[in-house]
Design a protein around this motif. Structure first.
Motif, PDB file in Angstrom:
ATOM      1  N   LEU A 240       0.857  -1.181   0.000  1.00 54.93           N
ATOM      2  CA  LEU A 240       0.000   0.000   0.000  1.00 54.93           C
ATOM      3  C   LEU A 240       0.892   1.230   0.000  1.00 54.93           C
ATOM      4  N   HIS A 241       0.673   2.091  -0.965  1.00 57.51           N
ATOM      5  CA  HIS A 241       1.550   3.255  -1.041  1.00 57.51           C
ATOM      6  C   HIS A 241       0.999   4.422  -0.237  1.00 57.51           C
ATOM      7  N   THR A 242       1.934   5.237   0.164  1.00 57.14           N
ATOM      8  CA  THR A 242       1.637   6.411   0.969  1.00 57.14           C
ATOM      9  C   THR A 242       2.336   7.592   0.314  1.00 57.14           C
ATOM     10  N   GLU A 243       2.346   8.694   0.976  1.00 57.66           N
ATOM     11  CA  GLU A 243       3.080   9.856   0.469  1.00 57.66           C
ATOM     12  C   GLU A 243       4.590   9.623   0.528  1.00 57.66           C
ATOM     13  N   GLN A 244       5.040   8.805   1.458  1.00 61.68           N
ATOM     14  CA  GLN A 244       6.471   8.505   1.572  1.00 61.68           C
ATOM     15  C   GLN A 244       6.828   7.376   0.606  1.00 61.68           C
TER      16      GLN A 244
END
Length: 186
Positions: free
Chosen positions: A124-128
Protein backbone atom coordinates in the motif's frame (compact mmCIF):
# COMPACT_ATOMS: atom_id res chain seq x y z
CA UNK A 1 -11.71 -0.81 -18.37
CA UNK A 2 -12.74 2.37 -16.61
CA UNK A 3 -10.76 3.36 -13.52
CA UNK A 4 -12.40 6.10 -11.51
CA UNK A 5 -12.03 7.83 -8.15
CA UNK A 6 -8.24 7.61 -7.92
CA UNK A 7 -8.13 8.58 -4.29
CA UNK A 8 -10.31 5.68 -3.13
CA UNK A 9 -10.32 1.95 -3.71
CA UNK A 10 -8.65 -1.17 -2.38
CA UNK A 11 -7.58 -3.39 -5.29
CA UNK A 12 -5.18 -6.12 -4.12
CA UNK A 13 -1.76 -6.23 -5.77
CA UNK A 14 -2.06 -2.78 -7.22
CA UNK A 15 -1.53 -1.44 -3.71
CA UNK A 16 -4.29 1.12 -4.00
CA UNK A 17 -4.98 2.80 -0.73
CA UNK A 18 -8.04 1.87 1.25
CA UNK A 19 -7.96 5.27 2.90
CA UNK A 20 -10.16 7.91 1.36
CA UNK A 21 -7.40 10.51 1.20
CA UNK A 22 -4.06 9.88 -0.42
CA UNK A 23 -2.05 12.86 -1.47
CA UNK A 24 -0.49 13.97 -4.73
CA UNK A 25 2.61 11.78 -4.41
CA UNK A 26 0.56 8.70 -3.53
CA UNK A 27 -1.63 9.35 -6.60
CA UNK A 28 1.50 9.68 -8.77
CA UNK A 29 2.64 6.21 -7.65
CA UNK A 30 -0.89 4.88 -8.30
CA UNK A 31 -0.78 6.28 -11.84
CA UNK A 32 2.59 4.59 -12.53
CA UNK A 33 1.24 1.20 -11.47
CA UNK A 34 -1.95 1.75 -13.48
CA UNK A 35 -0.01 2.35 -16.71
CA UNK A 36 2.57 -0.41 -16.12
CA UNK A 37 -0.18 -2.96 -15.48
CA UNK A 38 -2.19 -1.68 -18.44
CA UNK A 39 0.83 -2.08 -20.73
CA UNK A 40 1.59 -5.56 -19.41
CA UNK A 41 -2.03 -6.68 -19.78
CA UNK A 42 -2.01 -5.14 -23.28
CA UNK A 43 -5.07 -3.08 -22.33
CA UNK A 44 -5.17 0.42 -23.81
CA UNK A 45 -5.26 2.85 -20.89
CA UNK A 46 -6.09 6.50 -20.68
CA UNK A 47 -6.00 8.97 -17.85
CA UNK A 48 -8.95 11.29 -17.90
CA UNK A 49 -9.77 13.93 -15.35
CA UNK A 50 -13.03 15.79 -15.35
CA UNK A 51 -14.13 18.71 -13.24
CA UNK A 52 -16.62 17.71 -10.60
CA UNK A 53 -20.09 19.14 -10.29
CA UNK A 54 -18.72 21.90 -8.08
CA UNK A 55 -16.20 22.84 -10.78
CA UNK A 56 -13.04 21.73 -9.04
CA UNK A 57 -10.32 19.38 -10.15
CA UNK A 58 -8.57 18.55 -6.88
CA UNK A 59 -7.24 15.21 -8.15
CA UNK A 60 -5.95 16.45 -11.51
CA UNK A 61 -2.45 16.66 -12.95
CA UNK A 62 -2.64 20.47 -13.12
CA UNK A 63 -3.05 22.55 -9.98
CA UNK A 64 -6.31 24.49 -10.46
CA UNK A 65 -5.00 27.47 -8.48
CA UNK A 66 -1.76 28.31 -10.31
CA UNK A 67 -1.88 25.84 -13.25
CA UNK A 68 1.47 24.28 -12.28
CA UNK A 69 2.21 20.61 -12.85
CA UNK A 70 1.45 18.29 -9.97
CA UNK A 71 3.50 15.13 -9.29
CA UNK A 72 1.06 13.06 -11.38
CA UNK A 73 1.92 15.14 -14.46
CA UNK A 74 5.60 14.23 -14.18
CA UNK A 75 4.79 10.58 -13.46
CA UNK A 76 2.57 10.44 -16.54
CA UNK A 77 5.33 11.99 -18.67
CA UNK A 78 7.90 9.50 -17.35
CA UNK A 79 5.82 6.35 -17.77
CA UNK A 80 4.69 7.33 -21.28
CA UNK A 81 8.29 8.04 -22.32
CA UNK A 82 9.51 4.62 -21.19
CA UNK A 83 6.54 2.28 -21.82
CA UNK A 84 4.88 3.83 -24.88
CA UNK A 85 6.17 1.40 -27.52
CA UNK A 86 6.14 -1.96 -25.75
CA UNK A 87 4.54 -5.38 -26.16
CA UNK A 88 4.05 -7.52 -23.06
CA UNK A 89 6.08 -10.62 -22.35
CA UNK A 90 3.50 -13.03 -20.94
CA UNK A 91 5.91 -15.16 -18.96
CA UNK A 92 9.20 -13.81 -17.68
CA UNK A 93 11.53 -16.18 -15.88
CA UNK A 94 13.21 -14.41 -12.97
CA UNK A 95 14.51 -14.90 -9.44
CA UNK A 96 13.86 -12.24 -6.83
CA UNK A 97 15.83 -11.97 -3.60
CA UNK A 98 14.93 -9.13 -1.26
CA UNK A 99 12.58 -7.70 1.29
CA UNK A 100 9.85 -6.12 -0.90
CA UNK A 101 6.38 -7.40 -0.01
CA UNK A 102 4.79 -9.17 -2.99
CA UNK A 103 7.26 -8.02 -5.65
CA UNK A 104 5.65 -7.48 -9.06
CA UNK A 105 7.96 -8.18 -12.03
CA UNK A 106 6.60 -7.73 -15.56
CA UNK A 107 8.49 -7.74 -18.86
CA UNK A 108 8.10 -5.99 -22.19
CA UNK A 109 9.70 -5.99 -25.64
CA UNK A 110 10.30 -2.58 -27.17
CA UNK A 111 9.85 -1.87 -30.88
CA UNK A 112 13.64 -1.73 -31.26
CA UNK A 113 13.98 -5.29 -29.88
CA UNK A 114 15.31 -4.34 -26.44
CA UNK A 115 13.73 -5.85 -23.35
CA UNK A 116 12.47 -3.79 -20.42
CA UNK A 117 11.31 -5.09 -17.07
CA UNK A 118 9.24 -3.15 -14.54
CA UNK A 119 9.55 -4.10 -10.88
CA UNK A 120 7.80 -2.75 -7.78
CA UNK A 121 6.58 -3.79 -4.35
CA UNK A 122 2.86 -4.56 -4.08
CA UNK A 123 2.66 -2.51 -0.93
CA UNK A 124 0.00 0.00 0.00
CA UNK A 125 1.55 3.25 -1.04
CA UNK A 126 1.64 6.41 0.97
CA UNK A 127 3.08 9.86 0.47
CA UNK A 128 6.47 8.51 1.57
CA UNK A 129 8.53 6.41 -0.83
CA UNK A 130 8.97 2.85 0.45
CA UNK A 131 12.24 1.20 -0.61
CA UNK A 132 13.53 -2.36 -0.29
CA UNK A 133 17.09 -3.64 -0.91
CA UNK A 134 16.87 -6.39 -3.53
CA UNK A 135 18.61 -8.49 -6.17
CA UNK A 136 16.90 -9.67 -9.35
CA UNK A 137 18.07 -12.26 -11.90
CA UNK A 138 16.86 -13.11 -15.42
CA UNK A 139 17.81 -15.91 -17.76
CA UNK A 140 19.19 -14.45 -21.01
CA UNK A 141 20.48 -16.05 -24.21
CA UNK A 142 23.44 -13.69 -24.46
CA UNK A 143 25.39 -11.23 -22.36
CA UNK A 144 23.99 -7.69 -22.60
CA UNK A 145 26.40 -4.87 -23.33
CA UNK A 146 24.54 -2.37 -21.16
CA UNK A 147 21.90 -2.41 -18.40
CA UNK A 148 20.12 0.73 -17.16
CA UNK A 149 17.58 1.57 -14.47
CA UNK A 150 14.89 4.21 -14.92
CA UNK A 151 13.05 5.46 -11.86
CA UNK A 152 9.62 6.38 -13.22
CA UNK A 153 8.67 8.39 -10.15
CA UNK A 154 11.61 10.78 -10.31
CA UNK A 155 12.41 10.40 -14.02
CA UNK A 156 16.05 9.48 -13.38
CA UNK A 157 17.96 6.97 -15.51
CA UNK A 158 21.32 5.49 -14.52
CA UNK A 159 23.58 2.52 -15.25
CA UNK A 160 22.76 -0.59 -13.21
CA UNK A 161 25.22 -2.64 -11.17
CA UNK A 162 24.99 -6.06 -12.78
CA UNK A 163 26.78 -9.30 -13.61
CA UNK A 164 26.27 -12.04 -16.19
CA UNK A 165 27.18 -15.62 -15.34
CA UNK A 166 25.92 -18.99 -16.63
CA UNK A 167 23.24 -17.32 -18.76
CA UNK A 168 21.87 -15.27 -15.85
CA UNK A 169 21.79 -11.48 -15.69
CA UNK A 170 21.78 -10.40 -12.04
CA UNK A 171 21.17 -6.90 -10.79
CA UNK A 172 22.97 -6.34 -7.50
CA UNK A 173 22.05 -3.61 -5.04
CA UNK A 174 18.72 -3.00 -6.76
CA UNK A 175 16.34 -0.83 -4.76
CA UNK A 176 12.71 -1.84 -5.33
CA UNK A 177 10.16 0.83 -4.47
CA UNK A 178 6.39 0.92 -4.08
CA UNK A 179 6.22 2.21 -7.66
CA UNK A 180 7.77 0.86 -10.88
CA UNK A 181 11.46 1.03 -11.63
CA UNK A 182 12.30 -0.08 -15.18
CA UNK A 183 15.29 -2.23 -16.05
CA UNK A 184 16.44 -2.12 -19.68
CA UNK A 185 19.10 -4.36 -21.13
CA UNK A 186 20.69 -3.93 -24.54
Amino acid sequence: VWEDEWNTGGVAGMGFSTKSDIGEYGCAKYLLRFYAYGAWLNVPTAWWSLYTMNNNCDWGIIDPHDFSFRPMAYALQNVCSVLSDVEPIESLSYKYDGTAPGPIVVGFKKDDGDTVVAVWAADLHTEQVKSYPSALSFKLNSRPSRVTLTDLYWGISQPAVWSYKNGMLTLHGLVVHDYPVVIRYY
